[in-house]
Design a protein around this motif. Structure first.
Motif, PDB file in Angstrom:
ATOM      1  N   ASN A 202       0.955  -1.405  -0.112  1.00 12.14           N
ATOM      2  CA  ASN A 202      -0.099   0.121  -0.020  1.00 12.14           C
ATOM      3  C   ASN A 202       0.717   1.284   0.327  1.00 12.14           C
ATOM      4  OD1 ASN A 202      -2.392   1.493  -0.085  1.00 12.14           O
ATOM      5  ND2 ASN A 202      -2.596   1.409   2.056  1.00 12.14           N
TER       6      ASN A 202
ATOM      7  N   TYR B 282      -5.011  -7.021  -1.328  1.00 13.27           N
ATOM      8  CA  TYR B 282      -4.122  -5.732  -1.873  1.00 13.27           C
ATOM      9  C   TYR B 282      -4.070  -5.871  -3.262  1.00 13.27           C
ATOM     10  CZ  TYR B 282      -3.302  -5.037   3.393  1.00 13.27           C
ATOM     11  OH  TYR B 282      -3.362  -4.881   4.464  1.00 13.27           O
TER      12      TYR B 282
ATOM     13  N   SER C  25      -6.692  -4.849  -5.328  1.00 14.40           N
ATOM     14  CA  SER C  25      -6.794  -3.473  -5.231  1.00 14.40           C
ATOM     15  C   SER C  25      -5.762  -2.789  -6.117  1.00 14.40           C
ATOM     16  CB  SER C  25      -6.583  -2.805  -4.013  1.00 14.40           C
ATOM     17  OG  SER C  25      -6.171  -1.264  -3.845  1.00 14.40           O
TER      18      SER C  25
ATOM     19  N   LYS D  46      -6.654  -3.017 -10.195  1.00 12.36           N
ATOM     20  CA  LYS D  46      -7.656  -1.995 -10.285  1.00 12.36           C
ATOM     21  C   LYS D  46      -7.124  -0.470 -10.651  1.00 12.36           C
ATOM     22  CE  LYS D  46     -11.269  -4.739  -8.556  1.00 12.36           C
ATOM     23  NZ  LYS D  46     -12.375  -4.971  -7.553  1.00 12.36           N
ATOM     24  N   ARG D  47      -5.899  -0.400 -10.281  1.00 13.40           N
ATOM     25  CA  ARG D  47      -5.256   1.128 -10.400  1.00 13.40           C
ATOM     26  C   ARG D  47      -5.153   1.525 -11.897  1.00 13.40           C
ATOM     27  NH1 ARG D  47      -0.328   1.985  -6.350  1.00 13.40           N
ATOM     28  NH2 ARG D  47      -1.341   1.736  -4.392  1.00 13.40           N
TER      29      ARG D  47
END
Length: 310
Positions: A251, A281, A284, A287-288
């Motif tokens: 992150n 994580y 996530s 999907k950036r």
């Protein structure tokens, strides 16, 4: 006229030994229960008189029981220390000689709180450990027990030995068998100046010491990929701490993809270790948006695809 093989003589010897054992355990029971100081002093004198016999026979189990009783009595009434001073000094000398003689004392769980003063001295320890390489977990445990105020000098000697790989590997391993704040501090110090070979040995030793996780989390982001991998492997056994570690590694604040290279390295480490706890994580990261995150998205999707057979 009795020969060495004579059963009567053998029976007498056995009976004498049994009487000796019974006598020693009688003294132990009296030491545990007696309230009168004068009687306790006499018991201590009797045990001191028998100490040579105990030592000669290497009766380590009796020694452990004796230390447990002494520890209990002194915690209950510290003013009794003067009564047991001679006996404790004799025990200290015996334990130190055993430790330096490579006798394995590790499994006996000796209570060492009552051992206050070395019979050998700090300089003897330094010479044996750093000049002769004669040490083991018990020697180091006694060093930390008797001479905690000398740690700065110990640090100096350790740094002088930093190029001796075999010495440093053994030092890290032995410290890892001593669960104490001081052994953790020494391992942290060794880690601070060592190459990756020794750093890996320090990390291997960490699970044997309580409260090592905070240190590993602190250094996690500042180490190279090889060491980050070793740190994660150590932390993998603690779900709560592992979650903090994954947060630290996956992150990352990454303006314009500036931290993507490091994040991809971390994904590779997690894939190699099979840490599926990282899946949220990775989802996530997959999907950036924006073109500078293309490689990051591909890597996260690739690992997720392998884990789910896609």
């Amino acid at each position: 006229w009795l020969s060495e093989d004579n059963p009567v003589e053998d029976s007498f010897a056995f009976s004498h030994h049994l009487m000796q054992v019974n006598y020693l355990f009688l003294l132990l029971n009296l030491l545990s229960e007696e309230k009168e100081r004068e009687v306790l002093s006499l018991i201590s004198e009797c045990l001191l008189a028998e100490s040579d016999k105990i030592i000669e026979e290497n009766n380590l189990e009796y020694l452990r029981l004796l230390l447990e009783v002494l520890d209990k009595r002194l915690k209950g009434d510290p003013t009794l220390s003067s009564l047991f001073e001679g006996l404790v000094k004799r025990i200290v000398k015996f334990i130190e000689n055993l430790a330096f003689g490579e006798k394995d004392l590790g499994g006996l769980g000796y209570p060492i709180d009552i051992l206050k003063e070395s019979s050998l001295g700090f300089n003897f320890y330094i010479d044996e450990i750093f000049n002769k390489g004669n040490f083991n977990p018990w020697v180091l445990k006694l060093l930390l027990k008797f001479f905690p105020q000398e740690l700065p000098y110990v640090y100096e000697k350790l740094k002088e030995k930093r190029s001796d790989i075999d010495f440093m590997v053994k030092m890290a391993s032995d410290l890892g068998r001593i669960d104490s704040p001081l052994s953790l501090e020494i391992l942290k110090y060794i880690f601070s100046y060592s190459n990756n070979i020794i750093k890996r040995e320090v990390l291997k030793a960490m699970p044997g010491i309580s409260r090592h996780e905070e240190f590993l989390l602190f250094i996690l982001k500042n180490e190279d990929a090889a060491i980050r991998s070793k740190i994660l492997a150590v932390l993998a056994g603690n779900e709560q701490v592992l979650k903090q570690a994954l947060e630290e590694l996956l992150n990352l604040h990454s303006s314009w993809g500036s931290k993507n290279k490091i994040t991809i390295e971390n994904i590779i480490i997690i894939e190699e270790l099979g840490l599926r706890q990282a899946e949220p994580y990775l989802v996530s990261l997959s999907k950036r948006r924006f073109f500078w995150n293309n490689n990051l998205r591909k890597k996260a999707l690739g690992v997720l695809g392998k884990w789910h057979g896609r």
